[in-house]
Design a protein around this motif. Structure first.
Motif, PDB file in Angstrom:
ATOM      1  N   HIS A  11       0.829  -1.210   0.000  1.00  0.00           N
ATOM      2  CA  HIS A  11       0.000   0.000   0.000  1.00  0.00           C
ATOM      3  C   HIS A  11       0.866   1.264   0.000  1.00  0.00           C
ATOM      4  N   CYS A  12       0.507   2.205  -0.844  1.00  0.00           N
ATOM      5  CA  CYS A  12       1.238   3.472  -0.922  1.00  0.00           C
ATOM      6  C   CYS A  12       1.027   4.260   0.374  1.00  0.00           C
ATOM      7  N   PRO A  13       2.133   4.736   1.018  1.00  0.00           N
ATOM      8  CA  PRO A  13       1.967   5.507   2.260  1.00  0.00           C
ATOM      9  C   PRO A  13       1.307   6.864   2.034  1.00  0.00           C
ATOM     10  N   ARG A  14       1.259   7.338   0.763  1.00  0.00           N
ATOM     11  CA  ARG A  14       0.645   8.646   0.508  1.00  0.00           C
ATOM     12  C   ARG A  14      -0.823   8.516   0.138  1.00  0.00           C
ATOM     13  N   CYS A  15      -1.142   7.717  -0.923  1.00  0.00           N
ATOM     14  CA  CYS A  15      -2.534   7.667  -1.389  1.00  0.00           C
ATOM     15  C   CYS A  15      -3.301   6.462  -0.848  1.00  0.00           C
ATOM     16  N   GLY A  16      -2.570   5.495  -0.270  1.00  0.00           N
ATOM     17  CA  GLY A  16      -3.252   4.368   0.370  1.00  0.00           C
ATOM     18  C   GLY A  16      -3.672   3.250  -0.568  1.00  0.00           C
ATOM     19  N   THR A  29       7.667   2.318  -6.352  1.00  0.00           N
ATOM     20  CA  THR A  29       6.939   3.488  -6.843  1.00  0.00           C
ATOM     21  C   THR A  29       5.448   3.177  -6.888  1.00  0.00           C
ATOM     22  N   CYS A  30       4.651   4.143  -6.509  1.00  0.00           N
ATOM     23  CA  CYS A  30       3.197   3.991  -6.575  1.00  0.00           C
ATOM     24  C   CYS A  30       2.732   4.289  -8.006  1.00  0.00           C
ATOM     25  N   THR A  31       2.078   3.315  -8.627  1.00  0.00           N
ATOM     26  CA  THR A  31       1.621   3.513 -10.006  1.00  0.00           C
ATOM     27  C   THR A  31       0.408   4.436 -10.073  1.00  0.00           C
ATOM     28  N   ALA A  32      -0.240   4.687  -8.928  1.00  0.00           N
ATOM     29  CA  ALA A  32      -1.411   5.574  -8.914  1.00  0.00           C
ATOM     30  C   ALA A  32      -1.021   7.042  -8.762  1.00  0.00           C
ATOM     31  N   CYS A  33      -0.097   7.331  -7.803  1.00  0.00           N
ATOM     32  CA  CYS A  33       0.226   8.745  -7.532  1.00  0.00           C
ATOM     33  C   CYS A  33       1.701   9.073  -7.729  1.00  0.00           C
ATOM     34  N   GLN A  34       2.500   8.076  -8.145  1.00  0.00           N
ATOM     35  CA  GLN A  34       3.940   8.262  -8.433  1.00  0.00           C
ATOM     36  C   GLN A  34       4.783   8.554  -7.191  1.00  0.00           C
ATOM     37  N   PHE A  35       4.224   8.363  -6.024  1.00  0.00           N
ATOM     38  CA  PHE A  35       5.043   8.463  -4.811  1.00  0.00           C
ATOM     39  C   PHE A  35       6.158   7.405  -4.873  1.00  0.00           C
ATOM     40  N   VAL A  36       7.361   7.767  -4.413  1.00  0.00           N
ATOM     41  CA  VAL A  36       8.482   6.818  -4.386  1.00  0.00           C
ATOM     42  C   VAL A  36       8.825   6.513  -2.926  1.00  0.00           C
TER      43      VAL A  36
HETATM   44 ZN   LIG Z   1       0.147   6.467  -4.156  1.00  0.00          ZN
END
Ligand SMILES: [Zn+2]
Length: 183
Positions: A11-16, A29-36
Protein backbone atom coordinates in the motif's frame (compact mmCIF):
# COMPACT_ATOMS: atom_id res chain seq x y z
CA UNK A 1 14.28 -4.63 -3.61
CA UNK A 2 14.40 -7.82 -1.57
CA UNK A 3 11.63 -10.10 -2.83
CA UNK A 4 10.17 -10.64 0.65
CA UNK A 5 9.90 -6.85 1.09
CA UNK A 6 7.88 -6.65 -2.13
CA UNK A 7 5.19 -8.73 -0.45
CA UNK A 8 5.18 -6.50 2.67
CA UNK A 9 5.13 -3.05 1.09
CA UNK A 10 2.01 -3.07 -1.04
CA UNK A 11 0.00 0.00 0.00
CA UNK A 12 1.24 3.47 -0.92
CA UNK A 13 1.97 5.51 2.26
CA UNK A 14 0.64 8.65 0.51
CA UNK A 15 -2.53 7.67 -1.39
CA UNK A 16 -3.25 4.37 0.37
CA UNK A 17 -3.84 2.38 -2.83
CA UNK A 18 -2.42 -1.15 -3.18
CA UNK A 19 -0.30 0.05 -6.08
CA UNK A 20 3.34 -0.02 -4.95
CA UNK A 21 5.58 -1.69 -7.50
CA UNK A 22 9.33 -2.41 -7.25
CA UNK A 23 11.29 0.29 -9.08
CA UNK A 24 14.94 -0.21 -8.07
CA UNK A 25 16.71 -2.46 -5.54
CA UNK A 26 16.03 0.16 -2.88
CA UNK A 27 12.74 1.75 -3.97
CA UNK A 28 9.12 1.12 -4.83
CA UNK A 29 6.94 3.49 -6.84
CA UNK A 30 3.20 3.99 -6.58
CA UNK A 31 1.62 3.51 -10.01
CA UNK A 32 -1.41 5.57 -8.91
CA UNK A 33 0.23 8.74 -7.53
CA UNK A 34 3.94 8.26 -8.43
CA UNK A 35 5.04 8.46 -4.81
CA UNK A 36 8.48 6.82 -4.39
CA UNK A 37 9.12 4.80 -1.24
CA UNK A 38 12.82 4.23 -0.41
CA UNK A 39 14.20 1.50 1.80
CA UNK A 40 17.72 2.89 2.26
CA UNK A 41 20.54 1.19 4.14
CA UNK A 42 20.48 1.69 7.89
CA UNK A 43 23.82 2.70 9.42
CA UNK A 44 25.07 0.42 12.15
CA UNK A 45 28.20 -0.07 14.23
CA UNK A 46 30.24 -3.11 15.19
CA UNK A 47 32.90 -3.09 17.91
CA UNK A 48 35.99 -5.27 18.06
CA UNK A 49 37.03 -5.08 21.71
CA UNK A 50 40.07 -7.04 22.88
CA UNK A 51 41.17 -7.69 26.44
CA UNK A 52 44.72 -7.63 27.82
CA UNK A 53 45.19 -11.25 26.66
CA UNK A 54 44.26 -10.20 23.11
CA UNK A 55 40.99 -12.14 23.30
CA UNK A 56 37.99 -10.82 21.39
CA UNK A 57 34.75 -9.91 23.17
CA UNK A 58 31.83 -11.71 21.55
CA UNK A 59 28.20 -11.69 22.65
CA UNK A 60 25.21 -14.00 22.45
CA UNK A 61 22.00 -12.55 21.01
CA UNK A 62 19.04 -12.37 23.37
CA UNK A 63 16.45 -11.63 20.69
CA UNK A 64 15.56 -12.46 17.13
CA UNK A 65 16.75 -12.26 14.48
CA UNK A 66 19.27 -15.04 15.07
CA UNK A 67 18.43 -15.38 18.77
CA UNK A 68 21.05 -17.49 20.58
CA UNK A 69 23.80 -17.06 17.97
CA UNK A 70 27.08 -15.26 18.53
CA UNK A 71 27.43 -11.61 17.57
CA UNK A 72 29.75 -8.67 17.96
CA UNK A 73 28.52 -5.78 20.10
CA UNK A 74 27.08 -2.69 18.40
CA UNK A 75 23.81 -1.60 16.88
CA UNK A 76 21.85 0.82 14.74
CA UNK A 77 22.64 4.51 14.62
CA UNK A 78 19.84 6.77 15.77
CA UNK A 79 18.78 9.92 13.90
CA UNK A 80 21.09 12.84 14.72
CA UNK A 81 23.97 10.72 16.02
CA UNK A 82 27.46 10.48 14.60
CA UNK A 83 28.55 6.90 14.04
CA UNK A 84 31.11 7.31 16.84
CA UNK A 85 28.42 8.50 19.27
CA UNK A 86 26.26 5.57 18.21
CA UNK A 87 29.00 3.04 18.90
CA UNK A 88 29.83 4.54 22.32
CA UNK A 89 26.12 4.56 23.28
CA UNK A 90 25.49 0.99 22.15
CA UNK A 91 28.50 -0.43 24.01
CA UNK A 92 27.43 1.37 27.17
CA UNK A 93 23.83 0.13 26.80
CA UNK A 94 24.69 -3.48 25.98
CA UNK A 95 27.75 -4.12 28.16
CA UNK A 96 28.22 -1.12 30.49
CA UNK A 97 31.65 -0.51 28.99
CA UNK A 98 33.12 2.94 28.36
CA UNK A 99 34.97 3.26 25.07
CA UNK A 100 38.07 5.43 25.38
CA UNK A 101 39.55 4.92 21.93
CA UNK A 102 38.16 3.77 18.60
CA UNK A 103 39.72 3.26 15.20
CA UNK A 104 37.84 2.56 11.98
CA UNK A 105 38.55 -0.90 10.55
CA UNK A 106 36.19 -1.62 7.64
CA UNK A 107 32.54 -1.86 6.63
CA UNK A 108 30.34 -4.74 5.53
CA UNK A 109 26.87 -4.87 3.99
CA UNK A 110 24.34 -6.80 6.02
CA UNK A 111 20.66 -7.67 5.99
CA UNK A 112 18.57 -7.62 9.13
CA UNK A 113 15.27 -9.54 8.97
CA UNK A 114 12.87 -8.18 11.57
CA UNK A 115 9.11 -8.75 11.77
CA UNK A 116 8.78 -9.68 8.08
CA UNK A 117 10.87 -6.78 6.74
CA UNK A 118 14.42 -7.43 5.51
CA UNK A 119 16.29 -4.21 6.32
CA UNK A 120 19.44 -3.45 4.31
CA UNK A 121 22.22 -2.38 6.66
CA UNK A 122 25.74 -0.97 6.34
CA UNK A 123 27.81 -2.13 9.29
CA UNK A 124 30.84 -0.04 10.19
CA UNK A 125 33.45 -1.79 12.30
CA UNK A 126 35.83 -0.16 14.77
CA UNK A 127 38.65 -1.57 16.88
CA UNK A 128 37.97 -0.19 20.35
CA UNK A 129 39.66 0.19 23.69
CA UNK A 130 37.65 0.46 26.89
CA UNK A 131 38.40 2.17 30.20
CA UNK A 132 37.97 -1.01 32.26
CA UNK A 133 36.32 -4.42 32.00
CA UNK A 134 35.45 -4.31 35.72
CA UNK A 135 31.97 -2.95 34.97
CA UNK A 136 31.07 -5.43 32.23
CA UNK A 137 27.64 -7.01 32.30
CA UNK A 138 25.28 -8.43 29.67
CA UNK A 139 22.12 -6.38 29.26
CA UNK A 140 19.77 -4.92 26.66
CA UNK A 141 19.90 -7.15 23.55
CA UNK A 142 22.68 -9.36 24.95
CA UNK A 143 22.19 -12.66 26.75
CA UNK A 144 25.83 -13.36 27.58
CA UNK A 145 29.38 -12.45 26.60
CA UNK A 146 32.67 -14.29 26.20
CA UNK A 147 36.33 -13.51 25.60
CA UNK A 148 37.61 -15.81 22.87
CA UNK A 149 41.07 -16.40 21.42
CA UNK A 150 40.92 -15.16 17.84
CA UNK A 151 42.66 -18.32 16.60
CA UNK A 152 39.96 -20.49 18.19
CA UNK A 153 36.96 -18.44 17.12
CA UNK A 154 34.51 -20.35 14.90
CA UNK A 155 32.86 -17.68 12.76
CA UNK A 156 30.15 -20.16 11.71
CA UNK A 157 28.63 -19.66 15.18
CA UNK A 158 27.66 -16.10 14.20
CA UNK A 159 24.10 -15.73 12.91
CA UNK A 160 24.44 -12.47 11.00
CA UNK A 161 26.80 -12.46 8.03
CA UNK A 162 28.71 -9.22 8.57
CA UNK A 163 30.53 -10.18 11.84
CA UNK A 164 32.07 -13.15 10.01
CA UNK A 165 33.37 -10.90 7.24
CA UNK A 166 34.62 -8.27 9.69
CA UNK A 167 36.49 -10.82 11.83
CA UNK A 168 38.00 -12.43 8.73
CA UNK A 169 39.15 -9.01 7.56
CA UNK A 170 40.60 -8.23 10.99
CA UNK A 171 42.52 -11.54 11.03
CA UNK A 172 43.90 -10.71 7.60
CA UNK A 173 45.01 -7.27 8.78
CA UNK A 174 46.67 -8.82 11.85
CA UNK A 175 48.42 -11.48 9.75
CA UNK A 176 49.83 -8.80 7.48
CA UNK A 177 50.85 -6.81 10.55
CA UNK A 178 49.44 -3.66 8.96
CA UNK A 179 47.29 -0.95 10.42
CA UNK A 180 43.57 -1.37 9.65
CA UNK A 181 42.70 -0.53 6.02
CA UNK A 182 39.72 -0.79 3.75
CA UNK A 183 39.00 -4.35 2.58
ZN1 LIG B 1 0.15 6.47 -4.16
Amino acid sequence: MNTSNQKIFIHCPRCGEATLEPATKKSLTCTACQFVFYLNCAAATVALILNEKNQLLVTRRRKDPFKGTLDLPGGFAEPGETIEQSLIREIKEELDLEITHLEYLCSAPNTYPYKSVVYPVTDMAFVCKVKTFATIKARDDIDDFYFVDLAELDTQLFGLSSPKKIIQHYLKVLSQNQPPVFP
